[in-house]
Design a protein around this motif. Structure first.
Motif, PDB file in Angstrom:
ATOM      1  N   TYR A  26       0.846  -1.193   0.000  1.00 22.00           N
ATOM      2  CA  TYR A  26       0.000   0.000   0.000  1.00 22.00           C
ATOM      3  C   TYR A  26       0.882   1.243   0.000  1.00 22.00           C
ATOM      4  O   TYR A  26       1.671   1.447   0.921  1.00 22.00           O
ATOM      5  N   THR A  27       0.742   2.051  -1.042  1.00 25.06           N
ATOM      6  CA  THR A  27       1.431   3.333  -1.094  1.00 25.06           C
ATOM      7  C   THR A  27       0.505   4.366  -0.473  1.00 25.06           C
ATOM      8  O   THR A  27      -0.665   4.470  -0.859  1.00 25.06           O
ATOM      9  N   GLU A  36      -2.267   3.781  -3.797  1.00 23.04           N
ATOM     10  CA  GLU A  36      -2.062   2.668  -4.733  1.00 23.04           C
ATOM     11  C   GLU A  36      -1.930   1.378  -3.934  1.00 23.04           C
ATOM     12  O   GLU A  36      -1.407   1.370  -2.822  1.00 23.04           O
ATOM     13  N   LYS A  38      -0.631  -2.663  -4.718  1.00 19.30           N
ATOM     14  CA  LYS A  38      -0.108  -3.656  -5.658  1.00 19.30           C
ATOM     15  C   LYS A  38       0.203  -4.927  -4.890  1.00 19.30           C
ATOM     16  O   LYS A  38       0.208  -4.946  -3.660  1.00 19.30           O
TER      17      LYS A  38
END
Length: 127
Positions: A26-27, A36, A38
């Protein structure tokens, strides 16, 4: 900031760090929101023997929200600059949101089942 969470296929926090399907990464934005998400594939096997700590650290991860995790894996992650918050469970995205809101604290307890596993002849170190 980037946060990693060991997850199952259903995006639930895996109860055993070293056996997870993947890591949700988690950004976090400057507004303290998820910008974001991924997925990073997990190497199978013991988390403290794999190179996952260096892989995650090289991606800028500084926080690991984990369920059950052994002391060896914690040491390896800490050595790579990743702070570990233990005792997390449930939907990974919701737990990250709770963490960002200041509602998640470290349980102070490592995975005792994992520690017993290591006493059966499987040793971990951060070498």
């Amino acid at each position: 900031m980037k946060i990693a969470v060991p997850v199952t296929i259903e995006n639930q926090i895996d109860g055993h760090f070293g056996h997870c399907e993947s890591y949700g990464v988690y950004t976090i934005s400057d507004k303290n929101e998820i910008a974001e998400i991924k997925s990073v594939e997990s190497p199978q096997g013991c988390g403290c023997k794999s190179d996952i700590a260096s892989v995650l650290a090289s991606d800028g991860i500084t926080i690991m929200l984990a369920g059950g995790i052994g002391g060896g894996a914690i040491n390896v992650l800490n050595y790579s600059g990743i702070e570990v918050i233990r005792g997390c469970s449930g939907d990974a995205t919701e737990v990250v949101k709770h963490y960002l809101a200041g509602l998640v604290e470290d349980s102070g307890s490592s995975c005792h089942q994992h520690e017993a596993h290591h006493q059966d002849g499987h040793a971990c170190s951060n070498n």
